[in-house]
Motif scaffolding. Sequence first.
Motif, PDB file in Angstrom:
ATOM      1  N   THR A 171       0.839  -1.213   0.000  1.00 12.95           N
ATOM      2  CA  THR A 171       0.000   0.000   0.000  1.00 12.95           C
ATOM      3  C   THR A 171       0.869   1.257   0.000  1.00 12.95           C
ATOM      4  N   LYS A 172       0.205   2.415  -0.081  1.00 10.83           N
ATOM      5  CA  LYS A 172       0.822   3.755   0.019  1.00 10.83           C
ATOM      6  C   LYS A 172       1.821   3.990  -1.119  1.00 10.83           C
ATOM      7  N   ARG A 173       1.496   3.490  -2.268  1.00  6.23           N
ATOM      8  CA  ARG A 173       2.369   3.661  -3.420  1.00  6.23           C
ATOM      9  C   ARG A 173       2.639   5.131  -3.714  1.00  6.23           C
ATOM     10  N   ASP A 174       1.692   5.986  -3.371  1.00  2.83           N
ATOM     11  CA  ASP A 174       1.862   7.427  -3.627  1.00  2.83           C
ATOM     12  C   ASP A 174       3.035   8.027  -2.861  1.00  2.83           C
ATOM     13  N   LEU A 175       3.519   7.355  -1.805  1.00  4.44           N
ATOM     14  CA  LEU A 175       4.606   7.918  -0.988  1.00  4.44           C
ATOM     15  C   LEU A 175       5.991   7.636  -1.571  1.00  4.44           C
ATOM     16  N   LEU A 176       6.062   6.779  -2.580  1.00  2.15           N
ATOM     17  CA  LEU A 176       7.375   6.352  -3.108  1.00  2.15           C
ATOM     18  C   LEU A 176       7.616   6.904  -4.512  1.00  2.15           C
ATOM     19  N   SER A 177       8.903   7.160  -4.786  1.00  8.74           N
ATOM     20  CA  SER A 177       9.268   7.508  -6.168  1.00  8.74           C
ATOM     21  C   SER A 177       9.184   6.220  -6.990  1.00  8.74           C
ATOM     22  N   PRO A 178       9.105   6.346  -8.313  1.00  6.48           N
ATOM     23  CA  PRO A 178       9.047   5.123  -9.132  1.00  6.48           C
ATOM     24  C   PRO A 178      10.243   4.202  -8.880  1.00  6.48           C
ATOM     25  N   ALA A 179      11.447   4.782  -8.671  1.00  5.62           N
ATOM     26  CA  ALA A 179      12.638   3.938  -8.461  1.00  5.62           C
ATOM     27  C   ALA A 179      12.549   3.196  -7.119  1.00  5.62           C
ATOM     28  N   GLU A 180      12.118   3.912  -6.074  1.00  6.62           N
ATOM     29  CA  GLU A 180      11.964   3.263  -4.755  1.00  6.62           C
ATOM     30  C   GLU A 180      10.910   2.164  -4.828  1.00  6.62           C
ATOM     31  N   CYS A 181       9.843   2.479  -5.524  1.00  5.82           N
ATOM     32  CA  CYS A 181       8.743   1.518  -5.640  1.00  5.82           C
ATOM     33  C   CYS A 181       9.233   0.248  -6.335  1.00  5.82           C
ATOM     34  N   GLU A 182      10.016   0.424  -7.384  1.00  6.05           N
ATOM     35  CA  GLU A 182      10.497  -0.737  -8.139  1.00  6.05           C
ATOM     36  C   GLU A 182      11.372  -1.637  -7.269  1.00  6.05           C
ATOM     37  N   ARG A 183      12.245  -0.994  -6.449  1.00  3.78           N
ATOM     38  CA  ARG A 183      13.138  -1.791  -5.578  1.00  3.78           C
ATOM     39  C   ARG A 183      12.323  -2.632  -4.595  1.00  3.78           C
TER      40      ARG A 183
END
Length: 268
Positions: A171-183
Amino acid sequence: MDSGKLHISVPVSRNRVISKLPKWYTPESCLQFKEDFHGKVKGACQNRHTRSGGLNISKVVVVGDLYVGKTCLINRFCKDVFDRDYKATIGVDFEIERFEIAGVPHTLQIWDTAGQEKFKCIASAYYRGAQVIVTVFDLADIKTLEHTRQWLQDALKENENTSPNIFLVGTKRDLLSPAECERTENDAIRIASEMQAEYWSVSAKTGQNVQEFFFRMAALAFEESMLRELENSSLSTARIGEANVIRIDENAEAPQSKRTAEPGLGCC
Ligand SMILES: Nc1nc2c(ncn2[C@@H]2O[C@H](COP(=O)(O)OP(=O)(O)OP(=O)(O)O)[C@@H](O)[C@H]2O)c(=O)[nH]1
Ligand SMILES: [Mg+2]
């Protein structure tokens, strides 16, 4: 009307109609690559042959650490709201969501459990009989991902003789940059495959992927339940009512929307 049966005709809202099997989040995060419902299920839906008479329910149990966003995820889907203030779930809550899938009514009973340790034994009393287990973690808090294995193990312990469908949701995908999210997603997908779970990243705040996730989960739960029913009723089938007709046994306890379990009972 059959004796002892009460027929209620309640239309399913238009935004709960699923006609095709919804797609996965990403191919890497998915366990079932099929493009359409199982042939037997499609056939049964076309002929409207099931035993349940249209009262087809899947129990969904949502588990995970406190504050990961379980309640917000459910509220975004069921009520299209988002609350930025944290209100801990006390014990459990539940929501009922009615769908029409491939022309057949299907209901999800969604159990929102408390993540706080002090409520764990109240919440775990509701794990039994789950057809779907949704294990939730916070994409911005990696230790909540590590805890998902334990949450799943506890939920499976109460469902030993069945094989619930398992989902891992960040959850809370909105809090992460695309690069952080991918990791984080790479780690999560690895854990999901160990768990035999399908993985999804969502944001209850923006609504990103929330409806897509619930539609996919509802459709897979529906398919499982239809296949189980077809297996059990290969000899005795009954014609179900038209779509949007739910047949309720008068003696059965009617589910109430949003019920909160009393804390303080039993062990906690
Ligand atoms: N930015 C952002 N915040 C979120 C999101 N989802 C939930 N939150 C926030 O995270 C906090 C916890 O959310 P809840 O849904 O109450 O968490 P929970 O998992 O139900 O917690 P328990 O009931 O204690 O187990 C709240 O302050 C929410 O506003 C999201 O997608 N994005
Ligand atoms: Mg909650």
